[in-house]
Design a protein around this motif. Structure first.
Motif: not given
Length: 424
Positions: A8-10, A18-23, A67-72, A90-92
Motif C-alpha cells: 500500500m503506497p504512501d 486508507v480504505e480498500l474500495s474495490q479490486w 482499512v489497510m495501513a500504508v506499507g501493508s 520501506a516503500p518510497a
C-alpha cells in the motif's frame, strides 16, 4: 518465476491508512504494466493503484471495505525473474500527479519481464447466470438504471474491469432480449422476491460518515427565500447569444458564484470555518466555493478557488472543468478540499424546497432549487415571471438567524437586479 509484492503506497499528507474500495483484478488474472489493480479511498479522494509489472495475480492482501495501513501488502504478482519477495526496504513516498489522483504503487524493484499477453476480445452473450445471492460489481448510477429498466443485475454480463456492469451492458442485455424471440417476456405485474445487499464502502461510506458527523455536530437551521430570476435569465440568454460561440455558454451557476462573492463582502461571517474542538472561528478573505457535484461513486465537492478574482466566464470554465474531473474520477485531493462556502444545486430536479447538509467545517451552504414560471403580481398587474427558491442551511452555533436571512436576501437583491453584480 518470482513473486513481486506491491505494498500500500504512501499517498502523502500524513495519511497512515486508507480504505480498500474495490479490486479490478482477481487471483489468477494476467495483468500488464499500468493496468489498474485496485481503488483505495482516502479522506478526500479515490485513488487508483496501477501495476508496475506484467504477471499473474497470486494473492490479494485485503477485501473491499477493509482499512489497510500504508506499507501493508496489497497484492502479490507472479513474474518472470527473481521478483522482489525477499526485499525489505520501506516503500518510497508517492507523489500525486496534479491532474488526477493517480499514484504509483510503492514497490522495491522493477524487474525486466516479458509482457504478459493481453487477453483477446471475446464475443460473449450479454446474459449470464449468477447465484441469487451474488452481487455483481456496478456503480450506483448503473444500479439505478437497471432498476428503472426492470433488469436484474445478476443476469447481466459485465464488460468492465473485474466484470463490472456498465450502462452499455444494460443496453446490450435489452437488445439481446428484444432479438431473442424464444426468451419469455417479463410480466409487468409478476411478483418479485429478489433482494440485493450492497456493502457501504469506499466513497459511499465516506459520504455517510461526513453527513452523519455534520448533522450530529452542527446545529443546522435552514432558510428559504423566493427569487425572481427573470432579469438574470434574460441577461444570461443575451450574453450566450452574443459571446457563447467565442467564450462558451453560461449557466446560472457562475452568476450565483458572483452573487455569493459580492454578498460575502457585507457578511464575512458566512465565509468561515468553525473548529468546534478549539472553539475558534476562522473568517477568510479568499472565497473558495465548493460546488456539490454528483458522480457515479457519490456526491463530491470540487472547489472553485479564489472565486472573488474570477470573471463570469472564468468561473464557468472552472466549474465545468472541476465537474467533469469529479464525474470521471480524475479530481485531485487538492481540488476536493479547502472550500469556505458551498453551493449545491439539483438543477432541473431541484424541487421546491430542500434542506442542504453543511459541508463541515464550513458554516453556510446555499442550495438552489429549480426555476419555474409562475404568475406573480408586479405593480398591481399579474405577469408571468421565472421564479426560483434558495434553500440554504447554516450552523446556528456560529450564524444568527437574522444574519442568515439578511445574507440570502442580499443574494436575492443582486440576482433580481443583475447590474448590481458588477457595480464596484
Amino acid at each position: 518465476m518470482g513473486t513481486h509484492v506491491i505494498k500500500m503506497p504512501d499517498i502523502g499528507e500524513g495519511i497512515a491508512e486508507v480504505e480498500l474500495s474495490q479490486w479490478h483484478v482477481k487471483v489468477g488474472d494476467l495483468v500488464v504494466e499500468d493496468q489498474v489493480l485496485a481503488d483505495v479511498m482516502t479522506d478526500k479522494a479515490m485513488v487508483d493503484i496501477p501495476s508496475p509489472v506484467h504477471g499473474k495475480v497470486i494473492a490479494l492482501g485485503g477485501q473491499p471495505g477493509e482499512v489497510m495501513a500504508v506499507g501493508s501488502v496489497l497484492i502479490s504478482i507472479e513474474v518472470e525473474g527473481a521478483g522482489n519477495l525477499k526485499e525489505s526496504a520501506a516503500p518510497a513516498p508517492v507523489k500525486e500527479a496534479p491532474a488526477a489522483p493517480k499514484v504509483e504503487a510503492a514497490v522495491e524493484s522493477k524487474p525486466a519481464v516479458a509482457a504478459a499477453p493481453r487477453p483477446a476480445a471475446v464475443c460473449q452473450s450479454p446474459m449470464v447466470a449468477r447465484e441469487a445471492d451474488e452481487c455483481p460489481l456496478a456503480s450506483p448510477a448503473v444500479r439505478k438504471h437497471a432498476l428503472d429498466l426492470g433488469i436484474q443485475l445478476r443476469l447481466v454480463r459485465g464488460s468492465g474491469p473485474a466484470g463490472r456492469v456498465l450502462h452499455e451492458d444494460l443496453e446490450a442485455y435489452l437488445a439481446q432480449g428484444r432479438s431473442n424471440a424464444s426468451a419469455p417476456a417479463a410480466a409487468a405485474y409478476a411478483q418479485r422476491n429478489d433482494e440485493e445487499q450492497i456493502q457501504v464502502i469506499g466513497m459511499r461510506r465516506k459520504i455517510a460518515q461526513r453527513m452523519q458527523d455534520a448533522t450530529q455536530r452542527a446545529a443546522h437551521f435552514s432558510y428559504v427565500e423566493e427569487i425572481d430570476v427573470t432579469a438574470i435569465e434574460e441577461l444570461r440568454a443575451h450574453l450566450n447569444e452574443k459571446h457563447g460561440a467565442s467564450r462558451g455558454k453560461l449557466t446560472l451557476l457562475p452568476f450565483l458564484v458572483r452573487a455569493l462573492v459580492v454578498a460575502l463582502r457585507d457578511f464575512p461571517q458566512m465565509n468561515a470555518r468553525y473548529d468546534d474542538e478549539a472553539q475558534v472561528i476562522t473568517r477568510l478573505g479568499a472565497v473558495h466555493v465548493g460546488v456539490a457535484t454528483q458522480s457515479d461513486v457519490g456526491l463530491m465537492v470540487p472547489v472553485v478557488r479564489h472565486a472573488e478574482a474570477r470573471s463570469l466566464w472564468d468561473s464557468a470554465a472552472e466549474i465545468s472543468r472541476l465537474a467533469n474531473a469529479a464525474r470521471n474520477g480524475k479530481a485531485s485531493r487538492d481540488e476536493l478540499s479547502g472550500s469556505t462556502i458551498t453551493l449545491t444545486s439539483l438543477g432541473a430536479l431541484g424541487g421546491i424546497v430542500s434542506t442542504p447538509v453543511l459541508n463541515l467545517p464550513e458554516v453556510a451552504i446555499v442550495g438552489v432549487n429549480k426555476i419555474v414560471e409562475r404568475p406573480m403580481v408586479v405593480k398591481g398587474q399579474v405577469v408571468i415571471r421565472k421564479m426560483m427558491n434558495l434553500s440554504s442551511s447554516f450552523d446556528h452555533r456560529v450564524v444568527d438567524g437574522m444574519d442568515a436571512a439578511l445574507f440570502i436576501q442580499a443574494i436575492r437583491g443582486l440576482l433580481e437586479q443583475p447590474a448590481t453584480l458588477f457595480v464596484e
